[in-house]
Design an enzyme around this catalytic site. Structure first.
Site, mmCIF file in Angstrom:
data_model
loop_
_atom_site.group_PDB
_atom_site.id
_atom_site.type_symbol
_atom_site.label_atom_id
_atom_site.label_comp_id
_atom_site.label_asym_id
_atom_site.label_seq_id
_atom_site.Cartn_x
_atom_site.Cartn_y
_atom_site.Cartn_z
ATOM 1 C CB ALA A 213 9.993 -51.294 5.289
ATOM 2 C CE LYS A 246 9.252 -48.077 1.640
ATOM 3 N NZ LYS A 246 8.412 -46.918 1.768
HETATM 4 C C1 LMR Z 1 6.086 -43.799 4.284
HETATM 5 O O1 LMR Z 1 6.101 -43.935 5.510
HETATM 6 O O2 LMR Z 1 6.079 -42.689 3.725
HETATM 7 C C2 LMR Z 1 6.108 -45.020 3.399
HETATM 8 O O3 LMR Z 1 6.234 -46.155 4.170
HETATM 9 C C3 LMR Z 1 4.979 -45.073 2.439
HETATM 10 C C4 LMR Z 1 3.660 -45.308 3.099
HETATM 11 O O4 LMR Z 1 2.947 -46.213 2.633
HETATM 12 O O5 LMR Z 1 3.296 -44.620 4.049
#
Ligand code: LMR
Length: 398
Positions: A213, A246
């Site tokens: 991600a 991201k």
């Molecule tokens: C996070 O871990 O803060 C991000 O991946 C956003 C989410 O959807 O939790």
């Protein structure tokens, strides 16, 4: 009927972000959700995305559905971005992919395909992992085991414990790995360790699933995908969930891709049909806007160059913030926070107790998860002193 339902607790990440938004303290610091924020505390739109958006709006002639597999140009560009343009798996035609609503959609489609292939599969997840992994994959019916990963005492990966645990995964099981910038701990595997995981996968027959991600936010686009690419070159099967949230800043456009590396073009075709049917069952077709923007940015040489240099600047800024944070925290506390500089991407654990994290919220309006996971990209020149002083006070019991 609905009177049978109780109110559920807030989401552990989004609930805290909402609490921070509601906090009237002008000095509040939001280190909750994993979004990139610039020096002004704004999550910006990439310049290349703005340009692509203008061009798209001028040329778009229809809002008809995309097919269930999404936009073909986007899919091709994502395969090359994640696997590398020189990937032998790509050249051999043993890769297929489907555009998904964000990285979550990619994980979900991956899970649907896994469940269709092996309904009794166990997914091995790192301890800790992103909390949403469990409901996302679990709601499909997959079972879980955890493997030891982050060791608080050393602030690093306990790799021998990890290997010992995943040695228990066998054929028909899945080992979920974070491609880079581990969420929540920021501690990544070295390339040598990825190679050992590949060897174990060869011996045991499990299928790796890689959640990537944050490609481009650790060391760079190529470096961040190196471990995943090593698996793909060595193994007959790898399932990948990629996100454009991201690295292209397309968070709210819900843009991602599920990639399946298989052992032959015929198998890739069969898997694609399964993924398409799964998409139809869950949401029919993916949203178009973000993928059409991402496709343009990735495929147009000028936009691509513009995007890559902005992404590199973000990556450098995050790594610079890690260095600054270490030195500010060393000034305000008697702890060694040097580990923050060795970690990658947006996240690190500060190593505080849940009570200390709660005290930071209550007394200082500094918002981080109870696990003390911080979003490093939420730190900036205007809040870093306040943050370090608040951590210092809480560690001294104030
Ligand atoms: C996070 O871990 O803060 C991000 O991946 C956003 C989410 O959807 O939790």
């Amino acid at each position: 009927m609905l009177d049978a339902l109780d109110k559920l607790p807030d989401d552990p990440i989004l609930g805290l972000a909402a609490a921070c938004r509601a906090d009237p303290n002008p000095q509040k610091v939001d280190l909750t959700v994993g979004i990139y924020m610039n020096e002004e505390g704004v999550c910006p739109v990439f310049d290349a995305v703005q340009l692509a958006q203008r061009a798209l709006i001028e040329s778009e002639t229809t809002k008809a559905y995309l097919p269930p597999a999404g936009d073909a140009d986007f899919n091709r560009a994502m395969q090359a971005l994640v696997l590398g343009a020189g990937s032998t798996a790509l050249a051999a035609g043993r890769v297929t992919s489907i555009q998904t609503p964000g990285g979550c959609g990619a994980l979900r489609i991956g899970a649907e395909v896994i469940h269709a292939a092996a309904p009794g599969a166990t997914v091995w997840v790192s301890d800790p992992t992103w909390p949403v992994h469990i409901p996302l994959l679990g709601s499909v019916g997959l079972k879980f085991e955890t493997y030891r990963y982050y060791e608080p005492a050393s602030h690093g990966v306990n790799f021998s414990a990890m290997l010992e645990d995943i040695r228990r995964a066998g054929k028909g099981d899945v080992v979920l790995l974070h491609g880079c910038c581990h969420n929540p701990c920021g501690a990544d595997l070295s390339l040598e360790q990825w190679a050992e995981v590949a060897t174990l996968a060869e011996q045991q027959g499990f299928t790796p699933m890689v959640d990537i991600a944050y490609q481009g936010l650790g060391d760079g686009l190529e470096q961040d995908a190196a471990g995943l690419r090593l698996l793909v070159e060595r193994l007959p099967e790898v399932i990948i969930a990629a996100s454009c949230s991201k690295n292209l800043g397309l968070y709210r456009e819900r843009t991602g891709a599920s990639l399946f590396v298989t052992d032959s073009p015929a198998r890739a075709d069969a898997v694609l049909s399964q993924a398409q049917v799964a998409a139809r069952r869950v949401y029919s077709m993916p949203p178009a806007h973000g993928a059409l923007l991402a496709g343009r940015v990735l495929n147009d040489p000028d936009l691509r160059e513009n995007w890559e240099s902005e992404l590199q600047a973000m990556c450098r800024r995050i790594n610079g913030l890690r260095t600054s944070l270490v030195s500010k925290l060393q000034q305000c506390t008697d702890r060694d926070f040097g580990f923050i500089e060795r970690e990658k991407g947006m996240f690190s654990f500060l190593g505080l107790t849940p009570e200390q994290a709660q005290c930071l919220r209550r007394e200082h309006s500094v918002y981080m998860l109870d696990s003390s996971r911080i979003n490093v990209a939420g730190v900036n020149g205007a809040n870093i002193d306040y943050l370090a002083e608040a951590v210092g006070k809480v560690l001294q019991g104030h």
